[in-house]
Write a protein that holds these residues in place. Sequence first.
Motif, PDB file in Angstrom:
ATOM      1  N   SER A   1       1.034  -1.384  -0.025  1.00 23.85           N
ATOM      2  CA  SER A   1       0.037   0.010   0.040  1.00 23.85           C
ATOM      3  C   SER A   1       0.851   1.184   0.045  1.00 23.85           C
ATOM      4  N   ILE A   2       1.899   1.256   0.731  1.00 21.72           N
ATOM      5  CA  ILE A   2       2.898   2.477   0.817  1.00 21.72           C
ATOM      6  C   ILE A   2       3.668   2.458  -0.403  1.00 21.72           C
ATOM      7  N   CYS A   3       3.813   1.509  -1.251  1.00 23.67           N
ATOM      8  CA  CYS A   3       4.300   1.481  -2.424  1.00 23.67           C
ATOM      9  C   CYS A   3       3.583   2.395  -3.555  1.00 23.67           C
ATOM     10  N   HIS A   4       2.275   2.257  -3.457  1.00 22.99           N
ATOM     11  CA  HIS A   4       1.344   2.889  -4.335  1.00 22.99           C
ATOM     12  C   HIS A   4       0.864   4.177  -3.824  1.00 22.99           C
ATOM     13  N   TYR A   5       1.130   4.309  -2.516  1.00 15.88           N
ATOM     14  CA  TYR A   5       0.862   5.847  -2.001  1.00 15.88           C
ATOM     15  C   TYR A   5       1.825   6.762  -2.379  1.00 15.88           C
ATOM     16  N   VAL A   6       3.109   6.474  -2.240  1.00 18.03           N
ATOM     17  CA  VAL A   6       4.261   7.165  -2.604  1.00 18.03           C
ATOM     18  C   VAL A   6       4.125   7.531  -4.161  1.00 18.03           C
ATOM     19  N   GLN A   7       3.477   6.763  -5.101  1.00 18.52           N
ATOM     20  CA  GLN A   7       3.307   6.723  -6.273  1.00 18.52           C
ATOM     21  C   GLN A   7       1.988   7.624  -6.673  1.00 18.52           C
ATOM     22  N   ASN A   8       1.201   8.050  -5.687  1.00 20.72           N
ATOM     23  CA  ASN A   8      -0.030   8.623  -5.721  1.00 20.72           C
ATOM     24  C   ASN A   8      -1.222   7.756  -6.324  1.00 20.72           C
ATOM     25  N   ASN A   9      -1.309   6.492  -6.175  1.00 18.14           N
ATOM     26  CA  ASN A   9      -2.160   5.905  -6.474  1.00 18.14           C
ATOM     27  C   ASN A   9      -2.773   5.359  -5.457  1.00 18.14           C
ATOM     28  N   MET A  10      -3.991   6.244  -5.110  1.00 13.03           N
ATOM     29  CA  MET A  10      -4.593   6.131  -3.642  1.00 13.03           C
ATOM     30  C   MET A  10      -5.590   4.788  -3.660  1.00 13.03           C
ATOM     31  N   SER A  11      -6.157   4.439  -4.892  1.00 13.11           N
ATOM     32  CA  SER A  11      -7.204   3.565  -5.004  1.00 13.11           C
ATOM     33  C   SER A  11      -6.476   2.077  -4.553  1.00 13.11           C
ATOM     34  N   LYS A  12      -5.286   1.986  -5.235  1.00 10.95           N
ATOM     35  CA  LYS A  12      -4.398   0.584  -5.018  1.00 10.95           C
ATOM     36  C   LYS A  12      -3.930   0.767  -3.533  1.00 10.95           C
ATOM     37  N   ALA A  13      -3.501   1.759  -3.199  1.00 14.65           N
ATOM     38  CA  ALA A  13      -2.861   1.961  -1.844  1.00 14.65           C
ATOM     39  C   ALA A  13      -4.160   1.536  -0.544  1.00 14.65           C
ATOM     40  N   LEU A  14      -5.366   1.858  -0.955  1.00 14.46           N
ATOM     41  CA  LEU A  14      -6.064   1.473  -0.036  1.00 14.46           C
ATOM     42  C   LEU A  14      -6.613  -0.054  -0.262  1.00 14.46           C
ATOM     43  N   HIS A  15      -6.760  -0.307  -1.528  1.00 14.05           N
ATOM     44  CA  HIS A  15      -7.071  -1.882  -1.438  1.00 14.05           C
ATOM     45  C   HIS A  15      -6.135  -2.814  -0.876  1.00 14.05           C
ATOM     46  N   TYR A  16      -4.951  -2.584  -0.842  1.00 15.95           N
ATOM     47  CA  TYR A  16      -3.739  -3.089  -0.332  1.00 15.95           C
ATOM     48  C   TYR A  16      -3.778  -3.238   1.267  1.00 15.95           C
ATOM     49  N   VAL A  17      -3.999  -1.757   1.942  1.00 14.26           N
ATOM     50  CA  VAL A  17      -4.010  -1.776   3.249  1.00 14.26           C
ATOM     51  C   VAL A  17      -5.005  -2.640   3.590  1.00 14.26           C
ATOM     52  N   GLU A  18      -6.282  -2.367   3.183  1.00 15.18           N
ATOM     53  CA  GLU A  18      -7.537  -3.237   3.488  1.00 15.18           C
ATOM     54  C   GLU A  18      -7.394  -4.633   3.360  1.00 15.18           C
ATOM     55  N   LYS A  19      -6.592  -5.163   2.565  1.00 19.40           N
ATOM     56  CA  LYS A  19      -6.150  -6.602   2.450  1.00 19.40           C
ATOM     57  C   LYS A  19      -5.287  -7.077   3.641  1.00 19.40           C
ATOM     58  N   GLY A  20      -4.363  -5.964   3.799  1.00 21.86           N
ATOM     59  CA  GLY A  20      -3.601  -6.407   5.013  1.00 21.86           C
ATOM     60  C   GLY A  20      -4.438  -6.360   6.289  1.00 21.86           C
ATOM     61  N   LEU A  21      -5.459  -5.360   6.644  1.00 22.85           N
ATOM     62  CA  LEU A  21      -6.253  -5.448   7.896  1.00 22.85           C
ATOM     63  C   LEU A  21      -7.088  -6.720   7.836  1.00 22.85           C
ATOM     64  N   ASP A  22      -7.299  -7.309   6.897  1.00 23.19           N
ATOM     65  CA  ASP A  22      -8.276  -8.401   6.507  1.00 23.19           C
ATOM     66  C   ASP A  22      -7.423  -9.903   6.714  1.00 23.19           C
ATOM     67  N   ALA A  23      -6.131  -9.691   6.462  1.00 24.12           N
ATOM     68  CA  ALA A  23      -5.189 -10.664   6.881  1.00 24.12           C
ATOM     69  C   ALA A  23      -4.574 -10.666   8.275  1.00 24.12           C
ATOM     70  N   TYR A  24      -4.931  -9.691   9.026  1.00 22.44           N
ATOM     71  CA  TYR A  24      -4.376  -9.515  10.186  1.00 22.44           C
ATOM     72  C   TYR A  24      -4.905 -10.689  11.379  1.00 22.44           C
ATOM     73  N   SER A  25      -4.157 -10.917  12.053  1.00 25.74           N
ATOM     74  CA  SER A  25      -4.647 -11.874  13.285  1.00 25.74           C
ATOM     75  C   SER A  25      -3.905 -11.678  14.415  1.00 25.74           C
ATOM     76  N   GLU A  26      -4.474 -11.546  15.703  1.00 24.93           N
ATOM     77  CA  GLU A  26      -4.142 -11.324  16.950  1.00 24.93           C
ATOM     78  C   GLU A  26      -3.546 -12.422  17.500  1.00 24.93           C
ATOM     79  N   ARG A  27      -3.626 -13.760  16.970  1.00 23.83           N
ATOM     80  CA  ARG A  27      -2.998 -14.655  17.324  1.00 23.83           C
ATOM     81  C   ARG A  27      -1.502 -14.900  16.740  1.00 23.83           C
TER      82      ARG A  27
END
Length: 446
Positions: free
Chosen positions: A168-194
């Motif tokens: 997401s950061i890779c795409h943010y620094v290239q000003n591609n906000m839609s892809k940046a948002l897409h990847y950070v949301e996938k990261g949040l979905d993959a996150y596990s407290e365990r």
Amino acid sequence: MVYGLDPHVVRYVMRKVRKENGYRQEDIADATMSYGTISNIERGVGNVDVKTVTKYLTKLGLNEATLKNLVKKELERMEELSFQLQLIEAMLDNNKLVEHAEQLLKSIAIERYHPLAPFYTYLEGRCFHAKKAYTKAEKHYKLAIRLNNQYKLCSRDNIVSICYNELSICHYVQNNMSKALHYVEKGLDAYSERNGGRDVKHPMLCNKALYLLNMTRFEAAKQIVDELWAKRFHIRSSLYTLLNIYKYRAILLRRMEKYSEAIEICKEGINIGICNKIQNRYLDIMNILGSVYLLQKQCDKAENCFQMVLNYDYERNHPRSHIDALIYLSIIYSHEKNWPKAEQHIDSALQIARRATRNQLSKALIVAGNIYAAQHKFAEAIPCYQEAEQAALQANLPKRQYTALLQMAKCFDSMKAETEWKVTIKKLLNLQQKLNLQSEEEIYEV
């Protein structure tokens, strides 16, 4: 699980022993154990019973005692390797040590099916990321995710979420906000407290808020920032994350014209940054504080904030904050019709911005054009707007491109340059129709 041992290490040992003996999976397969079954055992997929796994170990020449001994040795090696990789990651966190970190990483050779391979591959991505080789960085982050999923490896410290965040950061620094948002949301979905380890969730939420702010999705950003603000003192991540929460909250309060609250938040955040010597973050917040004063037309207070940023960053170690302060100061001096100072500061901003990012360069060029246009120096203003429009186009900043075209059209209109005005207006209308744009929310003048 085999003999109560770590299944990830057991699978690694089995595959390693097979390869060291020069066997392919199909070489060991027979009528009672298919190639597919062996593949499932080594990848940890399917419902392979213990009896079948034991049979496969026998084919590899392994019994309970030898397996336990090999697993124990591998665990010791992995512990040492994990420590080395963590040190390399710490070096990459310090941008001054990137080349040294890269050399150390190259000196380590591990198989792609090694339990630490995703972490190793992620670090390879970080090296490319630091060199702004974003395509190669993205390739390695995606490979790290694929390796983790393919071999059912232990997700060290939520490595999958970390890789999605970096994507997401890779795409943010290239000003591609839609892809940046897409990847950070996938990261949040993959996150596990365990999976434990460091706090990854809150930095990802901060990044999501940042991307939403850049997409002018303010209500969605506010919901996230409000959630983070409520538990800011219980967040286990770094002070950088905490200060980002202060920064985004101040930006939202500024937008809602809650200036008194924004000022208090800024002052509190600046104090935290100063006490903990996190300069680049409190300089950002100092600029936001100055911008709030600017919107209140308290130019003296605003000028003090921006000048303080320049004084703190006299060595120009933080170009983004430095450029913003110079731009804001040039806006103040333009408002006061102090043209020599306005031109001096915007020239300094442009000088640094040409070596930094097109994002800030495009804004600095628009302000430079505004300064010349305010003096009726339209012939000098137009090249600034033209370059700003191109810089914004290359940086994927359509709203800023729109602003540059709009200011350019005003100049051509003032000059009675009808042909150029028509061409610019046509581009402006096409852009507005294509993207359904309104004017961007930026401060260019008082």
